[in-house]
Design a protein around this motif. Sequence first.
Motif, short mmCIF file in Angstrom:
data_model
loop_
_atom_site.label_atom_id
_atom_site.label_comp_id
_atom_site.label_asym_id
_atom_site.label_seq_id
_atom_site.Cartn_x
_atom_site.Cartn_y
_atom_site.Cartn_z
N SER A 116 -12.36 5.96 -7.92
CA SER A 116 -10.96 5.70 -7.57
C SER A 116 -10.41 6.80 -6.69
CB SER A 116 -10.11 5.55 -8.84
OG SER A 116 -10.12 6.73 -9.61
N LEU A 117 -10.83 8.06 -6.93
CA LEU A 117 -10.40 9.16 -6.06
C LEU A 117 -10.87 8.94 -4.63
CD1 LEU A 117 -10.81 12.56 -7.95
CD2 LEU A 117 -8.71 11.49 -7.14
N GLU A 118 -12.12 8.56 -4.48
CA GLU A 118 -12.64 8.29 -3.15
C GLU A 118 -11.86 7.16 -2.47
OE1 GLU A 118 -14.59 10.14 -1.61
OE2 GLU A 118 -15.61 11.31 -3.15
N GLY A 119 -11.49 6.17 -3.27
CA GLY A 119 -10.68 5.08 -2.73
C GLY A 119 -9.32 5.55 -2.28
N GLY A 120 -8.72 6.44 -3.06
CA GLY A 120 -7.42 6.98 -2.69
C GLY A 120 -7.47 7.79 -1.41
N LEU B 191 0.81 -1.22 0.00
CA LEU B 191 0.00 0.00 0.00
C LEU B 191 0.84 1.27 0.00
CD1 LEU B 191 -2.85 -0.93 2.51
CD2 LEU B 191 -3.02 -0.71 0.02
N ALA B 192 2.15 1.13 0.20
CA ALA B 192 3.02 2.31 0.20
C ALA B 192 2.92 3.03 -1.12
CB ALA B 192 4.46 1.88 0.48
N ASN B 193 2.69 4.33 -1.06
CA ASN B 193 2.54 5.21 -2.23
C ASN B 193 1.26 4.95 -3.01
OD1 ASN B 193 4.18 7.42 -2.81
ND2 ASN B 193 4.87 6.55 -4.74
N ALA B 194 0.36 4.18 -2.43
CA ALA B 194 -0.90 3.87 -3.12
C ALA B 194 -1.71 5.12 -3.48
CB ALA B 194 -1.75 2.92 -2.28
N PRO B 195 -1.81 6.14 -2.61
CA PRO B 195 -2.58 7.33 -2.99
C PRO B 195 -2.05 8.00 -4.26
CG PRO B 195 -2.24 7.33 -0.63
CD PRO B 195 -1.39 6.22 -1.18
N VAL B 196 -0.72 8.00 -4.43
CA VAL B 196 -0.15 8.60 -5.64
C VAL B 196 -0.55 7.78 -6.87
CG1 VAL B 196 1.98 9.26 -6.81
CG2 VAL B 196 1.79 9.54 -4.34
N MET C 289 -6.62 8.21 4.50
CA MET C 289 -7.16 8.42 5.84
C MET C 289 -6.83 7.25 6.76
SD MET C 289 -11.10 9.24 6.99
CE MET C 289 -11.07 10.76 6.05
N THR C 290 -6.94 6.03 6.24
CA THR C 290 -6.75 4.86 7.09
C THR C 290 -5.27 4.54 7.33
OG1 THR C 290 -6.92 3.40 5.14
CG2 THR C 290 -8.93 3.80 6.42
N THR C 291 -4.40 4.91 6.38
CA THR C 291 -2.98 4.57 6.53
C THR C 291 -2.14 5.73 7.05
OG1 THR C 291 -2.42 5.23 4.25
CG2 THR C 291 -3.16 2.95 4.61
N GLY C 292 -2.65 6.96 6.92
CA GLY C 292 -1.86 8.11 7.35
C GLY C 292 -0.94 8.66 6.29
N GLN C 293 -1.02 8.12 5.07
CA GLN C 293 -0.22 8.66 3.98
C GLN C 293 -0.86 9.96 3.49
OE1 GLN C 293 1.42 6.00 0.86
NE2 GLN C 293 0.14 4.42 1.79
N SER C 294 -0.22 11.06 3.76
CA SER C 294 -0.82 12.34 3.40
C SER C 294 -0.05 13.07 2.30
CB SER C 294 -0.90 13.25 4.63
OG SER C 294 0.40 13.48 5.18
N ALA D 217 -3.41 16.63 -1.07
CA ALA D 217 -3.74 17.89 -1.75
C ALA D 217 -4.13 17.64 -3.19
CB ALA D 217 -2.55 18.85 -1.68
N GLU D 218 -3.38 16.78 -3.87
CA GLU D 218 -3.66 16.52 -5.28
C GLU D 218 -4.96 15.75 -5.46
OE1 GLU D 218 -2.59 16.53 -9.51
OE2 GLU D 218 -2.59 17.84 -7.75
N LEU D 219 -5.26 14.82 -4.56
CA LEU D 219 -6.51 14.08 -4.66
C LEU D 219 -7.71 15.00 -4.50
CD1 LEU D 219 -5.62 10.83 -2.67
CD2 LEU D 219 -5.70 11.12 -5.15
N HIS D 220 -7.64 15.93 -3.56
CA HIS D 220 -8.73 16.90 -3.40
C HIS D 220 -8.85 17.80 -4.63
CE1 HIS D 220 -8.64 15.73 0.87
NE2 HIS D 220 -9.85 16.25 0.93
#
Length: 339
Positions: A232-236, A206-211, A241-246, A250-253
């Motif tokens: 997919s954005l909502e999933g990101g 899951l590391a870097n998954a939001p990117v 939120m659950t992993t703390g990867q922040s 900003a880009e997802l919003h």
Amino acid sequence: VRGLVIYYTAKSELRTANELVTRMRTLADESGSADLLLPTHMQLGILSYYDGRPADAVAQFRKAIEYYEQTDAGRVIQLYGEDLGILARIWMSWSLWLTGHADQAVDACRDAEALGEQVGHEFTKACVSLWTSVLRILRREPERARDAAARSIGISERLGFAQLLAQGRLMVAWTRLHEPLDAKESLAAMAQFQACVNEVSGTGILANAPVMIGFLSDAYHRTGQYPMAMASLEGGLAISMTTGQSQWDAELHRLKGEFLLHGGADEGDAEPLFEKALEIAKGNGAVALELRAAVSLGRLRKRQGQPEQAIELVAPLLEHLTEGLDCPDLVEARELIAD
């Protein structure tokens, strides 16, 4: 301890990883050994990046490089299976880009590539090319991203680095979506990209998954699959939120606001998302993402008949950013101001 830090970081259990790296640092400091301080500051830099603190990450990676220069590269590879001093430069490049140092980021990658050729460690070289392709995607340079990913794929295919091979194919598939395609070609490219995403996500990392999910949502949007892009954005955001990867919040919003506007939503729905993106980027010191959010909000202000507010949002950032002037983000920001 390092093995546990890497494991929990890959699983994105960042609280546990941070607790363990504190213990790792204590042991390394007590030893005073560069062989132990190098991987410690490397992991501190990686965790700072995931925590959304790119300036702190750069500082930690620089310390790792300092300790690397006090060690022997062959011994480092023998101890850790990869050249940490070279990889520290690549990791640092992403955080340099986030902090607005787009050209220094490229220089870090080039230094890593040159050192990789000198050392000749194939796994390290494959990682360098793969992660350089990510930087090129961040800079919105698809052709250069494809070339870097192709170099990684060549090494990975030859030596059987399955995980790096899957990630390299994902990068190449992303670049394909940025080529001029007709409708049929676009759907085929999207199908290929989705297959690559499935292959990479099957590793459970899951590391870097939001990117990566941000890249995926953009791909869906480019191919006109609006519901999938939003989902997919909502999933990101949920993973963040659950992993703390922040690092990519900003880009997802911002992307969510852009997709809403393109989908015909009310401007009032997109505006708070752009404002939130701007707030997060400022708080993280992620100047590159702050510029993107400012341009998105500035365009909205211009549509609302408030061009002076667009200038107030974007102009100060352009004065601060002196690198990557030919990158699309800065070109578009200057065009907004000029208009």
